[in-house]
Scaffold this motif. Structure first.
Motif, PDB file in Angstrom:
ATOM      1  N   THR A  46      -5.967 103.880  31.568  1.00 50.37           N
ATOM      2  CA  THR A  46      -7.240 104.440  32.021  1.00 50.37           C
ATOM      3  C   THR A  46      -7.361 105.874  31.537  1.00 50.37           C
ATOM      4  O   THR A  46      -6.570 106.735  31.927  1.00 50.37           O
ATOM      5  N   ASP A  66      -3.867 107.293  32.323  1.00 48.34           N
ATOM      6  CA  ASP A  66      -3.129 106.924  33.534  1.00 48.34           C
ATOM      7  C   ASP A  66      -2.790 105.440  33.454  1.00 48.34           C
ATOM      8  O   ASP A  66      -3.678 104.608  33.252  1.00 48.34           O
ATOM      9  N   TYR A  67      -1.511 105.124  33.595  1.00 48.50           N
ATOM     10  CA  TYR A  67      -1.047 103.741  33.494  1.00 48.50           C
ATOM     11  C   TYR A  67      -0.891 103.081  34.858  1.00 48.50           C
ATOM     12  O   TYR A  67      -0.456 101.939  34.934  1.00 48.50           O
ATOM     13  N   GLN A  68      -1.267 103.787  35.929  1.00 45.85           N
ATOM     14  CA  GLN A  68      -1.052 103.259  37.266  1.00 45.85           C
ATOM     15  C   GLN A  68      -2.341 102.907  38.000  1.00 45.85           C
ATOM     16  O   GLN A  68      -2.290 102.474  39.138  1.00 45.85           O
ATOM     17  N   GLU A  94       4.341 108.210  34.176  1.00 52.35           N
ATOM     18  CA  GLU A  94       3.211 107.539  34.822  1.00 52.35           C
ATOM     19  C   GLU A  94       1.919 107.726  34.044  1.00 52.35           C
ATOM     20  O   GLU A  94       1.010 106.896  34.138  1.00 52.35           O
ATOM     21  N   LYS A 108      -4.642 100.550  37.037  1.00 54.80           N
ATOM     22  CA  LYS A 108      -4.835  99.104  36.992  1.00 54.80           C
ATOM     23  C   LYS A 108      -3.730  98.498  36.125  1.00 54.80           C
ATOM     24  O   LYS A 108      -3.441  99.003  35.041  1.00 54.80           O
ATOM     25  N   GLU A 109      -3.154  97.426  36.602  1.00 53.51           N
ATOM     26  CA  GLU A 109      -2.078  96.735  35.894  1.00 53.51           C
ATOM     27  C   GLU A 109      -2.502  96.355  34.475  1.00 53.51           C
ATOM     28  O   GLU A 109      -3.565  95.773  34.273  1.00 53.51           O
ATOM     29  N   GLY A 110      -1.675  96.704  33.493  1.00 52.59           N
ATOM     30  CA  GLY A 110      -1.904  96.298  32.111  1.00 52.59           C
ATOM     31  C   GLY A 110      -2.992  97.060  31.379  1.00 52.59           C
ATOM     32  O   GLY A 110      -3.397  96.659  30.287  1.00 52.59           O
ATOM     33  N   LEU A 115       0.228  97.770  25.703  1.00 50.18           N
ATOM     34  CA  LEU A 115      -0.971  97.382  26.441  1.00 50.18           C
ATOM     35  C   LEU A 115      -2.123  97.167  25.465  1.00 50.18           C
ATOM     36  O   LEU A 115      -2.163  97.770  24.399  1.00 50.18           O
ATOM     37  N   ARG A 150       2.499 101.487  24.235  1.00 48.78           N
ATOM     38  CA  ARG A 150       3.134 100.997  25.470  1.00 48.78           C
ATOM     39  C   ARG A 150       3.042  99.476  25.587  1.00 48.78           C
ATOM     40  O   ARG A 150       3.429  98.899  26.601  1.00 48.78           O
TER      41      ARG A 150
END
Length: 162
Positions: free
Chosen positions: A73, A64-66, A44, A68-70, A105, A103
């Motif tokens: 953070t 943190d990848y959770q 995560e 906001k979508e895409g 992004l 990832r």
């Protein structure tokens, strides 16, 4: 005057590193970091350590990848106080951005407290652009060991990654 050059590397922060990260915050903060390392195990978040040849962290921070979508953070970025303004923060942010790109992004975001102009200047120098502001808060440990709620206003910054 002689310049000292440190060869730095970025790697995953480990539970074993926490004992040498007292410079990053209180025992309460480091317990929170330990919880984030469990989230890293689940994929995560990424939680990074920047280390010189000793392999002892001199900076740390998460992505943190959770939130906001895409978007990756960045949060909880910290450099050992005696080593600030030596380029280590830049190295940490760039390592975090590489994790985000790896990832697939293309956007990085972070919030910086409005009472921290040095950090904001660093992020802006690295290409982050302010797009909003929002309040933030968390529990922090006072010198007497009690927990108190810390409230602040943050400027949100965003960078499109190539």
């Amino acid at each position: 005057m002689t310049d000292v050059v440190l060869k730095l590397s970025a790697r995953d922060l480990l539970h074993a590193d926490l004992a040498s990260c007292g410079w990053a915050g209180s025992a309460h903060h480091l317990a929170g970091v330990a919880r984030q390392l469990e989230r890293a195990r689940l994929g995560e978040v990424d939680y990074l350590a920047v280390c010189p040849a000793t392999d002892i962290p001199v900076a740390k921070g998460g992505v943190d990848y959770q939130v906001k979508e895409g978007v990756g953070t960045l949060w909880q970025l910290a450099v050992q106080p005696a080593l600030q303004s030596c380029g280590i923060g830049t190295f940490l942010v760039q390592a975090a951005e590489l994790r985000i790109r790896n990832r697939g992004l293309r956007h990085a975001e972070l919030g910086v407290e409005e009472n921290n102009p040095r950090a904001r200047a660093l992020y802006e120098r690295l290409g982050y652009v302010a797009y909003d502001r929002q309040p933030d808060s968390w529990e922090e440990q006072a010198p007497d060991g009690t927990l108190r709620r810390y409230e602040t206003m943050c400027t949100l910054l965003r960078k499109d990654l190539p």
